[in-house]
Design a protein around this motif. Structure first.
Motif, short mmCIF file in Angstrom:
data_model
loop_
_atom_site.label_atom_id
_atom_site.label_comp_id
_atom_site.label_asym_id
_atom_site.label_seq_id
_atom_site.Cartn_x
_atom_site.Cartn_y
_atom_site.Cartn_z
N ALA A 163 0.86 -1.19 0.00
CA ALA A 163 0.00 0.00 0.00
C ALA A 163 0.90 1.24 0.00
O ALA A 163 1.76 1.38 0.87
CB ALA A 163 -0.92 0.01 1.21
N GLU A 164 0.70 2.10 -1.01
CA GLU A 164 1.50 3.33 -1.12
C GLU A 164 0.60 4.54 -0.93
O GLU A 164 -0.48 4.64 -1.54
CB GLU A 164 2.19 3.41 -2.48
N LEU A 165 1.06 5.44 -0.10
CA LEU A 165 0.29 6.64 0.24
C LEU A 165 0.94 7.86 -0.39
O LEU A 165 2.16 8.06 -0.27
CB LEU A 165 0.22 6.80 1.76
N THR A 166 0.14 8.69 -1.05
CA THR A 166 0.61 9.94 -1.62
C THR A 166 -0.33 11.06 -1.19
O THR A 166 -1.55 10.94 -1.34
CB THR A 166 0.65 9.89 -3.17
N VAL A 167 0.26 12.13 -0.67
CA VAL A 167 -0.52 13.31 -0.28
C VAL A 167 -0.16 14.45 -1.21
O VAL A 167 1.01 14.82 -1.33
CB VAL A 167 -0.22 13.72 1.19
N SER A 168 -1.16 14.99 -1.91
CA SER A 168 -0.93 16.14 -2.79
C SER A 168 -1.66 17.35 -2.22
O SER A 168 -2.23 17.29 -1.13
CB SER A 168 -1.43 15.84 -4.20
N GLU A 169 -1.66 18.44 -2.95
CA GLU A 169 -2.30 19.66 -2.47
C GLU A 169 -3.82 19.61 -2.61
O GLU A 169 -4.51 20.45 -2.04
CB GLU A 169 -1.75 20.87 -3.23
N SER A 170 -4.34 18.62 -3.35
CA SER A 170 -5.78 18.57 -3.56
C SER A 170 -6.44 17.25 -3.14
O SER A 170 -7.65 17.19 -2.99
CB SER A 170 -6.10 18.81 -5.05
N GLN A 171 -5.61 16.20 -2.94
CA GLN A 171 -6.20 14.92 -2.59
C GLN A 171 -5.17 14.00 -1.95
O GLN A 171 -3.96 14.24 -2.02
CB GLN A 171 -6.80 14.23 -3.81
N LEU A 172 -5.69 12.95 -1.33
CA LEU A 172 -4.85 11.89 -0.77
C LEU A 172 -5.11 10.63 -1.57
O LEU A 172 -6.27 10.27 -1.82
CB LEU A 172 -5.18 11.70 0.72
N THR A 173 -4.04 9.97 -2.01
CA THR A 173 -4.18 8.80 -2.88
C THR A 173 -3.55 7.59 -2.21
O THR A 173 -2.43 7.66 -1.68
CB THR A 173 -3.50 9.06 -4.24
N LYS A 201 -5.19 -5.05 -7.29
CA LYS A 201 -4.61 -3.76 -7.64
C LYS A 201 -5.71 -2.72 -7.84
O LYS A 201 -6.58 -2.88 -8.69
CB LYS A 201 -3.78 -3.88 -8.93
N ARG A 202 -5.67 -1.70 -7.05
CA ARG A 202 -6.68 -0.65 -7.15
C ARG A 202 -6.14 0.64 -6.52
O ARG A 202 -5.15 0.62 -5.78
CB ARG A 202 -7.98 -1.06 -6.46
N THR A 203 -6.82 1.73 -6.83
CA THR A 203 -6.42 3.05 -6.36
C THR A 203 -7.59 3.72 -5.67
O THR A 203 -8.71 3.74 -6.21
CB THR A 203 -5.93 3.93 -7.53
N VAL A 204 -7.34 4.26 -4.50
CA VAL A 204 -8.37 4.99 -3.73
C VAL A 204 -7.95 6.45 -3.67
O VAL A 204 -6.83 6.76 -3.22
CB VAL A 204 -8.51 4.42 -2.30
N MET A 205 -8.81 7.35 -4.15
CA MET A 205 -8.51 8.78 -4.14
C MET A 205 -9.52 9.51 -3.27
O MET A 205 -10.74 9.39 -3.48
CB MET A 205 -8.52 9.34 -5.56
N LEU A 206 -9.02 10.26 -2.32
CA LEU A 206 -9.86 11.02 -1.39
C LEU A 206 -9.58 12.51 -1.59
O LEU A 206 -8.56 13.02 -1.13
CB LEU A 206 -9.55 10.61 0.06
N ASP A 207 -10.48 13.18 -2.30
CA ASP A 207 -10.25 14.61 -2.53
C ASP A 207 -10.74 15.41 -1.33
O ASP A 207 -11.68 15.02 -0.63
CB ASP A 207 -10.96 15.07 -3.81
N TYR A 208 -10.09 16.55 -1.12
CA TYR A 208 -10.34 17.33 0.08
C TYR A 208 -11.69 18.06 0.06
O TYR A 208 -12.17 18.47 1.12
CB TYR A 208 -9.21 18.35 0.30
N LYS A 209 -12.28 18.20 -1.11
CA LYS A 209 -13.60 18.84 -1.16
C LYS A 209 -14.67 17.89 -0.61
O LYS A 209 -15.60 18.31 0.07
CB LYS A 209 -13.92 19.25 -2.60
N THR A 210 -14.52 16.60 -0.94
CA THR A 210 -15.48 15.60 -0.46
C THR A 210 -15.21 15.23 0.99
O THR A 210 -16.13 15.13 1.81
CB THR A 210 -15.43 14.35 -1.35
N TYR A 211 -13.94 15.02 1.29
CA TYR A 211 -13.53 14.66 2.65
C TYR A 211 -12.86 15.89 3.25
O TYR A 211 -11.64 16.06 3.20
CB TYR A 211 -12.58 13.46 2.62
N SER A 212 -13.67 16.75 3.81
CA SER A 212 -13.21 18.11 4.15
C SER A 212 -12.44 18.22 5.46
O SER A 212 -11.77 19.22 5.69
CB SER A 212 -14.42 19.05 4.20
N THR A 213 -12.52 17.22 6.35
CA THR A 213 -11.79 17.28 7.62
C THR A 213 -10.87 16.07 7.74
O THR A 213 -11.02 15.07 7.03
CB THR A 213 -12.75 17.32 8.82
N LEU A 214 -9.93 16.17 8.67
CA LEU A 214 -9.03 15.05 8.91
C LEU A 214 -9.79 13.83 9.44
O LEU A 214 -9.41 12.69 9.17
CB LEU A 214 -7.93 15.46 9.89
N ALA A 215 -10.85 14.08 10.20
CA ALA A 215 -11.68 12.97 10.67
C ALA A 215 -12.32 12.23 9.51
O ALA A 215 -12.43 10.99 9.53
CB ALA A 215 -12.74 13.49 11.63
#
Length: 416
Positions: free
Chosen positions: A65-75, A85-99
């Protein structure tokens, strides 16, 4: 008929202004020196960001599992023989808090997230990107960092960083704009005393700063190291590259025109290079390979403008052979002035786009080009032309002083 501008009246003041700027630049060069980038200085350039620890992420599932944090999303990327093999993308607009980020990550099998106390309600876009590449998750926690949420949480300053790193001796620290980002460029020179300088210095930088501001608050954005032999060789090659460019331009101009035109062209582009150096010295712009590229670009741009001007001078001299050279020169400069201004302004539009819409070394490259283009138009009109006019006037005076009859009269020879 188009009004002729008497450019020749301004040649002497222009030369005085140019000499003053160049002298000012040379004073800065010998007193302050260039702000050498890692390309030209043996040592390490490390960009850091001072932040707050936001939490830890661990993984005990199957596969990788590889984690990447960018300025707009966490992958999050899952791979490996035992995992789908799959990719999970969490954009900050949808997931607006650290919780929200934590809840979404822990839905993935094997992922565990531990947030720092009081961080649950903070905006997720405060997360600091993983500048050093993807983080491979394991049972060893991978730290997440966040930027200050407001001015009250900003604790860093360039003075604090300098004070913390003072035990390292010969260092330079620069703030990377905007200051609110708490990012700093640290340059430590390699004096050759430590055989493990490349590995020891980054660790020392982190330790000294954390001793000053607190543990787990230093994020390494970028680190570059250049050895002494490479930096010296690159410096010599850059000097030779510029000198060879000037020599080739001198030869080309001498073949296409006369030697006085060639000298005028080379003096003008050397003037442009020195003006750019003066600007770089006093603005403390980093001098690196990109800066060399900007200087060489301006040399080519400036000589093109000068060649066009000299072509026009040659044509006007053929059309008006009996006119004084100064009048021919003023007419040629007047006729090509509009072309020079329009061409330069058009090119500047593209360079301004680079300046306003880029950052880092490309932004510095664009700024250096803007200064060089202004200097190039100025030097073509007031420096290259002044050299040619001075040469022509000097040649005319020498011809006037030379005796008209160098040989013995024919009648005197016949008497003998």
């Amino acid at each position: 008929m188009k009004k002729i501008i008497k450019f020749s009246k301004f040649f002497l003041p222009a030369v005085i202004i140019s000499l003053s700027i160049i002298a000012f630049g040379l004073v800065g060069f010998f007193t302050k020196g260039l702000n050498l980038g890692v390309d030209f200085q043996a040592g390490i350039n490390e960009t850091i960001q001072l932040a707050y620890p936001a939490g830890d992420v661990t993984f005990d599932g199957k596969g990788n599992a590889e984690l990447t944090v960018s300025e707009s999303q966490l992958t999050l990327v899952f791979s490996g023989a035992e995992a789908q093999k799959r990719t999970v993308m969490l954009d900050y607009k949808t997931y607006s808090t650290l919780a929200d980020i934590k809840s979404a990550l822990e839905k993935e099998q094997g992922i565990r997230v531990s947030l720092a106390e009081g961080s649950e309600s903070l905006p997720s876009n405060l997360l600091v990107p993983t500048y050093q590449g993807n983080s491979l998750l394991s049972l060893n926690p991978v730290k997440l960092y966040r930027a200050p949420k407001d001015d009250t949480e900003r604790y860093a300053s360039i003075d604090i960083v300098r004070d913390a790193l003072s035990p390292l001796g010969d260092i330079t620290v620069q703030t990377i704009n905007p200051p609110s980002s708490q990012r700093y460029l640290i340059r430590v020179r390699d004096n050759g005393e430590d055989p493990h300088f490349m590995t020891n210095t980054p660790q020392t930088i982190r330790r000294l700063i954390e001793d000053k501001v607190g543990a787990d608050r230093v994020v390494v954005v970028k680190a570059d190291y250049v050895g002494p032999q490479y930096s010296e060789a690159l410096g010599r090659q850059s000097v030779w590259l510029v000198l060879m460019t000037l020599v080739l331009i001198l030869i080309y101009s001498a073949i296409r025109f006369k030697i006085e035109y060639a000298i005028g062209a080379v003096v003008a582009i050397a003037h442009d290079a020195l003006v750019m150096i003066a600007f770089i010295v006093w603005t403390r712009m980093e001098f690196n390979t990109t800066t060399i590229a900007a200087i060489l670009t301006i040399l080519g741009y400036s000589i093109n403008d000068t060649i066009v001007q000299f072509d026009r001078v040659r044509e006007e001299r053929k059309i008006h052979p009996s006119e004084p050279f100064v009048d021919v020169l003023n007419r040629a400069l007047t006729l090509t002035l509009g072309r020079s201004i329009i061409t330069t302004l058009t090119t500047m539009l593209a360079v301004l786009a680079l300046y306003f819409f880029t950052s880092g070394s490309i932004k510095d490259f664009a700024l250096a080009l803007l200064v060089g283009m202004v200097s190039g138009v100025y030097s073509t009109i007031f420096i290259a032309s002044a050299i040619v006019l001075f040469w022509e006037n000097h040649k005319k005076k020498r011809q006037a002083k030379a005796p008209k009859d160098k040989g013995v009269p024919a009648a005197a020879v016949s008497k003998n």
